[in-house]
Design a protein around this motif. Sequence first.
Motif, PDB file in Angstrom:
ATOM      1  N   MET A 196       0.812  -1.227   0.000  1.00 30.66           N
ATOM      2  CA  MET A 196       0.000   0.000   0.000  1.00 30.66           C
ATOM      3  C   MET A 196       0.843   1.274   0.000  1.00 30.66           C
ATOM      4  O   MET A 196       0.470   2.281   0.596  1.00 30.66           O
ATOM      5  CB  MET A 196      -0.964   0.018   1.200  1.00 30.66           C
ATOM      6  CG  MET A 196      -1.851  -1.191   1.313  1.00 30.66           C
ATOM      7  SD  MET A 196      -3.064  -1.097   2.661  1.00 30.66           S
ATOM      8  CE  MET A 196      -2.010  -1.224   4.114  1.00 30.66           C
ATOM      9  N   LEU A 197       1.973   1.237  -0.694  1.00 32.00           N
ATOM     10  CA  LEU A 197       2.886   2.379  -0.737  1.00 32.00           C
ATOM     11  C   LEU A 197       3.180   2.780  -2.173  1.00 32.00           C
ATOM     12  O   LEU A 197       2.932   2.005  -3.101  1.00 32.00           O
ATOM     13  CB  LEU A 197       4.208   2.012  -0.058  1.00 32.00           C
ATOM     14  CG  LEU A 197       4.189   1.812   1.452  1.00 32.00           C
ATOM     15  CD1 LEU A 197       5.449   1.084   1.903  1.00 32.00           C
ATOM     16  CD2 LEU A 197       4.078   3.160   2.154  1.00 32.00           C
ATOM     17  N   MET A 340      -5.662  -5.906  -4.269  1.00 32.43           N
ATOM     18  CA  MET A 340      -4.691  -6.110  -3.190  1.00 32.43           C
ATOM     19  C   MET A 340      -4.431  -4.802  -2.458  1.00 32.43           C
ATOM     20  O   MET A 340      -4.705  -3.711  -2.975  1.00 32.43           O
ATOM     21  CB  MET A 340      -3.377  -6.655  -3.750  1.00 32.43           C
ATOM     22  CG  MET A 340      -2.575  -5.688  -4.592  1.00 32.43           C
ATOM     23  SD  MET A 340      -1.037  -6.400  -5.212  1.00 32.43           S
ATOM     24  CE  MET A 340      -1.571  -6.985  -6.834  1.00 32.43           C
ATOM     25  N   GLY A 341      -3.910  -4.943  -1.258  1.00 34.87           N
ATOM     26  CA  GLY A 341      -3.559  -3.764  -0.490  1.00 34.87           C
ATOM     27  C   GLY A 341      -4.784  -3.027   0.009  1.00 34.87           C
ATOM     28  O   GLY A 341      -5.665  -3.610   0.654  1.00 34.87           O
ATOM     29  N   TYR A 342      -4.879  -1.739  -0.324  1.00 34.73           N
ATOM     30  CA  TYR A 342      -5.981  -0.893   0.132  1.00 34.73           C
ATOM     31  C   TYR A 342      -7.194  -1.132  -0.772  1.00 34.73           C
ATOM     32  O   TYR A 342      -7.570  -0.307  -1.594  1.00 34.73           O
ATOM     33  CB  TYR A 342      -5.543   0.573   0.125  1.00 34.73           C
ATOM     34  CG  TYR A 342      -6.496   1.522   0.811  1.00 34.73           C
ATOM     35  CD1 TYR A 342      -6.914   1.299   2.111  1.00 34.73           C
ATOM     36  CD2 TYR A 342      -6.959   2.661   0.146  1.00 34.73           C
ATOM     37  CE1 TYR A 342      -7.787   2.179   2.738  1.00 34.73           C
ATOM     38  CE2 TYR A 342      -7.819   3.548   0.774  1.00 34.73           C
ATOM     39  CZ  TYR A 342      -8.238   3.304   2.069  1.00 34.73           C
ATOM     40  OH  TYR A 342      -9.101   4.175   2.697  1.00 34.73           O
ATOM     41  N   SER A 344     -11.145  -3.421  -0.688  1.00 36.05           N
ATOM     42  CA  SER A 344     -12.098  -4.117   0.169  1.00 36.05           C
ATOM     43  C   SER A 344     -13.186  -4.758  -0.688  1.00 36.05           C
ATOM     44  O   SER A 344     -13.306  -4.468  -1.880  1.00 36.05           O
ATOM     45  CB  SER A 344     -12.730  -3.129   1.146  1.00 36.05           C
ATOM     46  OG  SER A 344     -13.675  -2.309   0.470  1.00 36.05           O
ATOM     47  N   PRO A 345     -14.029  -5.615  -0.089  1.00 35.95           N
ATOM     48  CA  PRO A 345     -15.150  -6.174  -0.838  1.00 35.95           C
ATOM     49  C   PRO A 345     -16.052  -5.112  -1.463  1.00 35.95           C
ATOM     50  O   PRO A 345     -16.621  -5.329  -2.540  1.00 35.95           O
ATOM     51  CB  PRO A 345     -15.893  -7.002   0.210  1.00 35.95           C
ATOM     52  CG  PRO A 345     -14.810  -7.459   1.133  1.00 35.95           C
ATOM     53  CD  PRO A 345     -13.876  -6.280   1.229  1.00 35.95           C
ATOM     54  N   ALA A 346     -16.177  -3.938  -0.815  1.00 38.03           N
ATOM     55  CA  ALA A 346     -16.983  -2.866  -1.406  1.00 38.03           C
ATOM     56  C   ALA A 346     -16.403  -2.428  -2.747  1.00 38.03           C
ATOM     57  O   ALA A 346     -17.148  -2.124  -3.694  1.00 38.03           O
ATOM     58  CB  ALA A 346     -17.055  -1.674  -0.451  1.00 38.03           C
ATOM     59  N   ASP A 347     -15.081  -2.406  -2.841  1.00 33.77           N
ATOM     60  CA  ASP A 347     -14.436  -2.051  -4.107  1.00 33.77           C
ATOM     61  C   ASP A 347     -14.699  -3.117  -5.169  1.00 33.77           C
ATOM     62  O   ASP A 347     -14.825  -2.802  -6.356  1.00 33.77           O
ATOM     63  CB  ASP A 347     -12.930  -1.884  -3.903  1.00 33.77           C
ATOM     64  CG  ASP A 347     -12.595  -0.757  -2.942  1.00 33.77           C
ATOM     65  OD1 ASP A 347     -13.106   0.356  -3.151  1.00 33.77           O
ATOM     66  OD2 ASP A 347     -11.833  -0.994  -1.982  1.00 33.77           O
TER      67      ASP A 347
END
Length: 382
Positions: A196-197, A340-342, A344-347
Amino acid sequence: MMLDKQILRIPGPTPIPPRVEHALGQPMIGHRNPQMGELHARLKPKLAKIFGTKKDVMILSSSGTGAMETAAVNLCKSGDEVIVVVTGAFGERFADICDAHGLTTYRLEMNWGTACTPEKLKAFLREHPSVKAVFMTYCETSTSVLNPIKELTDTVRSESDALVAVDGVSCIAGVEANMDDWGVDIYVTGSQKAFMLPPGLAFVAASERAREAFKKNDHSRFYFDLNKYAEKIENNSTPFTPPVSLLFGLDEALNMMMEEGLENVFKRHRLMSNMTRSAIEALGIPLLTENKYASPTVTAVKPEQVDAEKVRKILIQDFKIYVAGGPKHLKGKIFRIGHMGYCSPADVFEYIAALEVAFKKAGANIELGAGTKAAQEIFLNA
């Protein structure tokens, strides 16, 4: 439409959490200040947990490819025999790196979209009994294949004394690594995917066997000499100037993972993969890889009714959602979704609903809502 908004669903670079963005903006400090030593002291146990090792993880100012080359030049020297397991474009890259440094490289080629099996690796090891190291790719980003690293490492151990080096660039921090328990000698990865960078950091975890190999290896290297990094990290430092702001961001990204709990991080990635794959299958669109080989961090879609590039363009034009195309001979035949990373299931619900529209506009014969419904059912039953 909000023209300045874009939604990255490529397999890297990935979106950066607001907490991490804030951390990246902290005031600059000197890389030899006591504060930097304190920062490294905080980073070390968290990084070790991600990699599943008791050893200190070394931090390089580099891309993932730089870390791959670092593994090769520290483990081996010109003339050494090595095996590279090639399951896609990044396996090919590992082989090209070995060739560039004069290693005698034996490529174990797999069909793109399939994983290497222990049986195939065992047979290949028996054909090449003098290899110094075996180089593998954990998640083959180009095809969305996840290779069974534990089983492959067990196979190497049962057949030879070769060192095991693993490119984990597009999956570590999204899947279990278990370096010590699995007997992996080197893991490498980069900052811009599940960590997440932004791009710019690379991480190298090395076993005691690997560290002994570094010391004995007389292959030329300077900046990427891991002996220097191993010595400095013990004293909470780096041999050369690091990207200080990225280390601030790394500290916060690791804090987020520890707060969620690594087991939950891994479960979330697997859930998003299952939701994505079930949705695509429910739409009647083929996937490149079988479920048993599927990566939790990236999914490769191989539409047959419509052109993959047309679907990508519609996603960008209508929704500012970016997915990746296919590399080399898969160009124009597949597209790849990073989850991956940032993320979520909402995405997942967001890009699946948009994909349904894109497929329909591209001319695919699909039922609107079928993919979203399938993803919802996976989520509800998780």
